[in-house]
Design an enzyme around this catalytic site. Structure first.
Site: not given
Length: 412
Positions: A179, A220, A222, A253, A256, A280, A288, A290, A320
């Site tokens: 990434w 990956e 985004k 992800d 993302h 992820h 994002d 997380d 993640d």
């Protein structure tokens, strides 16, 4: 309710709980090292940016050294049923040397390899294309400066070599996930130029070939990031096409994409075109962000897609998230266990009946079944899973998590 009673109830629905438990025990989740220290790593690079990566909070107990991080991980794994993996970023090297990113070698990770092997934990790996002076422009592999691109290409090559060495040492596969934070804060005029440079850099990194059974390369995407709001070079469309052309794994992800997108829906769509998928799993409360994953609808949907689409052999599951407002070890334990609980619920679903109703266009029956199975005693089966592996649940788990947090709180 006892497990034997729950087993009988699920049997009435045509579900074998023992088969579900056996299947769950074989699904390894890759635990992300960066939750334990707020994505700081073990380099010291004054003035380096975080590439849009920021942990919020200052809860006591952050791991400050590789030994502290490994101790925290050992505790966390001890609270999680099953055998799992560790996802290690390149700037978590453990050495007295001070190599730059384009100088790292397998030997800089020997303590991690020795520890993981002794613990029976498989390793995964990631090049670190952020938190470095040469990433301060939020450009790395697509940078217009050939010298900067060459620096990051060499970093990527060395990381693949390290991943192969880890696989050889442990006798198994290492997922090496790429990434990069590359993008533009304001509207660019040459998107194609940036994407051609990224493609060429990736091609350089992914040569030479390593045995696929040892190194599984993933890319990956985004949607956007801090400082790259106008354009992300490595978009979903870019990496989907690249993964198809190159036979690489595609990393999805959950944070993302646009907040209204159903990332679980993408699994079966991309699985028709790419050989392998890396997940992820995160909780994007505001895009994002997380957050630690909960046992919510998005996680349940993701787990159901993995199980119902029969993708367990082609999907690698990694987490993640990073939250510094709560106990970091508790975050690991809660997150992994919630992912497992979601997988278990999917495994305990009467798939045949649900799929049969859908194929017959009997959407009423599908809805009835979908809603009624929510009341089945999944928790009793989960408790049995934990008990067989001597893992605590309920108040006993709370006590263990709080006790460990108290033991590390003095770290500041």
């Amino acid at each position: 309710m006892s497990y034997s009673e729950a087993r009988e109830m699920f049997a009435d629905w045509g579900v074998d709980t023992e088969a579900a438990l056996d299947k769950l025990a074989g699904i390894a989740i890759s635990v992300h090292c960066w939750q334990g220290d707020d994505v700081r790593g073990f380099e010291t690079r004054a003035g380096a940016s975080g590439g849009g990566i920021q942990a919020t909070g200052n809860h006591p107990g952050r791991a400050r050294t590789p030994d502290e991080l490994r101790a925290d991980l050992e505790f966390a794994y001890g609270m999680i049923p099953g055998r799992h993996r560790l996802n290690l970023h390149a700037f978590y090297l453990d050495t007295d040397e001070t190599p730059d990113r384009d100088e790292i070698e397998l030997g800089h990770f020997t303590p991690w390899i020795d520890w993981a092997t002794a613990q029976g934990i498989g390793l995964d790996f990631n090049p670190t294309f952020f938190a470095h002076p040469k990433a301060d422009d939020n450009l790395t592999l697509s940078h217009p400066d050939q010298g900067i691109r060459d620096f990051w290409i060499e970093h990527g090559r060395r990381c693949r070599e390290i991943a192969d060495g880890m696989a050889a040492a442990q006798g198994g596969e290492v997922v090496n996930n790429i990434w990069v934070p590359d993008g533009s804060k304001d509207n660019p005029v040459d998107r194609m130029g940036a994407r051609r440079r990224l493609e060429a850099s990736l091609d350089a990194i992914l040569s030479p070939d390593y045995p696929r059974e040892r190194v599984l390369d993933a890319v990956e995407s985004k949607l956007f990031g801090i400082g790259v709001e106008a354009m992300t070079v490595g978009s979903h469309e870019f990496y989907l096409g690249y993964a198809i052309r190159k036979g690489a794994a595609l990393c999805l992800d959950m944070g993302h994409f646009h907040p209204t997108e159903n990332v679980a829906d993408k699994l079966s769509a991309v699985a028709l075109s790419v050989p392998d998928i890396l997940l992820h799993v995160s909780r994007p409360m505001r895009w994002d962000s997380d957050h630690v994953i909960l046992l919510d609808d998005s996680i349940r949907a993701m787990a159901q897609e993995v199980i119902f689409a029969e993708l367990t052999d082609r999907v690698r599951i990694g987490l993640d998230f990073f939250d510094a407002t709560i106990s970091r070890t508790a975050a690991w334990v809660i997150g992994v266990r919630n992912m497992q609980k979601a997988l278990l619920e999917a495994l305990l679903s009467p798939q045949a009946q649900l799929k049969q109703a859908e194929a017959a266009l009997d959407f009423t029956t599908r809805m009835i079944l979908t809603e009624e199975i929510k009341g089945l005693p999944h928790a009793a089966v989960w408790d049995e899973f934990c008990a067989r592996q001597d893992r605590p649940t309920g108040l006993a788990l709370q006590s263990r998590l709080e006790g460990y947090q108290a033991s590390v709180a003095s770290r500041g």
